[in-house]
Design a protein around this motif. Structure first.
Motif, mmCIF file in Angstrom:
data_model
loop_
_atom_site.group_PDB
_atom_site.id
_atom_site.type_symbol
_atom_site.label_atom_id
_atom_site.label_comp_id
_atom_site.label_asym_id
_atom_site.label_seq_id
_atom_site.Cartn_x
_atom_site.Cartn_y
_atom_site.Cartn_z
ATOM 1 N N LEU A 219 0.837 -1.201 0.000
ATOM 2 C CA LEU A 219 0.000 0.000 0.000
ATOM 3 C C LEU A 219 0.869 1.247 0.000
ATOM 4 C CD1 LEU A 219 -2.686 1.594 0.391
ATOM 5 C CD2 LEU A 219 -2.393 1.235 2.860
ATOM 6 N N LEU A 221 0.408 5.187 0.474
ATOM 7 C CA LEU A 221 -0.549 6.178 0.972
ATOM 8 C C LEU A 221 0.096 7.555 0.912
ATOM 9 C CD1 LEU A 221 -3.323 6.573 2.381
ATOM 10 C CD2 LEU A 221 -2.167 6.143 4.560
ATOM 11 N N GLU A 243 -1.374 -1.050 -4.229
ATOM 12 C CA GLU A 243 -2.586 -0.269 -4.024
ATOM 13 C C GLU A 243 -2.152 1.153 -3.682
ATOM 14 O OE1 GLU A 243 -6.362 0.223 -0.931
ATOM 15 O OE2 GLU A 243 -5.032 -1.518 -0.766
ATOM 16 N N GLU A 244 -2.664 2.130 -4.410
ATOM 17 C CA GLU A 244 -2.305 3.521 -4.154
ATOM 18 C C GLU A 244 -3.531 4.259 -3.643
ATOM 19 O OE1 GLU A 244 0.969 5.158 -6.269
ATOM 20 O OE2 GLU A 244 0.484 3.946 -8.021
ATOM 21 N N SER A 245 -3.381 4.935 -2.501
ATOM 22 C CA SER A 245 -4.531 5.549 -1.849
ATOM 23 C C SER A 245 -4.212 6.985 -1.438
ATOM 24 C CB SER A 245 -4.920 4.731 -0.614
ATOM 25 O OG SER A 245 -6.055 5.271 0.019
ATOM 26 N N CYS A 247 -5.008 10.135 0.892
ATOM 27 C CA CYS A 247 -5.627 10.511 2.160
ATOM 28 C C CYS A 247 -6.178 11.931 2.053
ATOM 29 C CB CYS A 247 -4.610 10.410 3.302
ATOM 30 S SG CYS A 247 -3.243 11.588 3.207
#
Length: 286
Positions: A219, A221, A243-245, A247
């Protein structure tokens, strides 16, 4: 005397953040990404104000906490999956004091920190040191795995370290927080080799990107208004299996203190099987 204290407070809380966000605007404007950030939040003013506010708060947190990183101590090694936290450029293990507290409150108690020198050290030395620390944890946890969380440069140190095939099946998961996967224009202001190595196309992001990925959940973030890593695209891994998220808007260092970020990290670690265990021996922390 009080007036001078107020001046110093204002300089720390406003001067540094304003300078960094000036660089943020210029860098993203040149890269053509400023408009993309504006569209995500229907405007740029509020995200930038939140960024400046959290940057000032973070700078004030860092100063009193920083010396605590050199005190050393003991960390309990439990029987569950160890979590190893890796700090970023010019920081130390004190970066994780609040995050560690929240992880343990959430029942993730087998938490450890890796500290390395960024003032006079080099990237490969940091990578070698992390591999040595991983070897210790894995020997004490035979047949098990280790979860890794890295802030900023720490994320690149992790990526390079676990690119070694002997770790590919021994890593439970990886989280990077605000890591300069593509470098950062702010590195033009760097005063040592480690900082300058973080330029876009520089030796450090190139080395991290060249490393194969471990066989585990990954991940990345990051914040849309990161004041240390820009342009915005430099925060993205752009690699299969990650997975790129995004915030909510906050500054680079505030990610270490944000309850939102802590919550996301806790959920990730729980999802890969990091459970509470108060038993075990002790391992030197720093």
């Amino acid at each position: 005397m009080l007036v001078y204290v107020i001046y110093v407070f204002l300089f720390i809380a406003l001067g540094g953040p304003l300078l960094r966000y000036t660089g943020f605007i210029i860098s993203n404007w040149r890269a053509g990404t400023l408009g993309d950030i504006r569209k995500r939040f229907n405007g740029l003013l509020f995200p930038l104000l939140k960024g400046v506010w959290t940057a000032g708060l973070a700078d004030l947190f860092v100063i009193p906490l920083y010396p605590l990183g050199f005190l050393g101590g003991k960390e309990t090694l439990g029987e569950d999956t160890p979590v190893l936290l890796v700090h970023g450029l010019f920081h130390n293990a004190s970066a994780w004091l609040i995050m560690k507290h929240r992880l343990r409150e959430a029942g993730i108690v087998n938490v450890h920190t890796y500290q390395y020198g960024t003032m006079t050290g080099d990237f490969q030395g940091a990578v070698d040191g992390l591999r040595a620390r991983l070897d210790v944890l894995l020997r004490r946890h035979p047949g098990g795995t280790v979860a890794l969380v890295g802030h900023s440069l720490g994320g690149l140190v992790i990526r390079k370290a676990i690119g070694d095939p002997r770790y590919w099946d021994r890593i439970a998961g990886v989280v990077t927080l605000g890591s300069p996967h593509g470098g950062s224009d702010l590195a033009h202001c760097g005063f040592n080799a480690m900082a300058r190595g973080l330029l876009p196309g520089g030796t450090i992001p190139v080395a991290a990107s060249a490393a194969p990925d471990a066989h585990c959940p990954r991940l990345s973030l990051f914040s849309p208004v990161d004041d240390f890593v820009y342009p915005f695209t430099s925060l993205q891994v752009n690699r299969e299996g990650w997975e790129e998220s995004l915030c909510s808007p906050m500054s680079h260092v505030w990610m270490l203190y944000s309850r939102e970020i802590s919550g996301i990290v806790i959920d990730f670690l729980r999802g890969i099987g990091c459970q509470a265990d108060d038993s075990g021996d002790s391992l030197e922390a720093f």
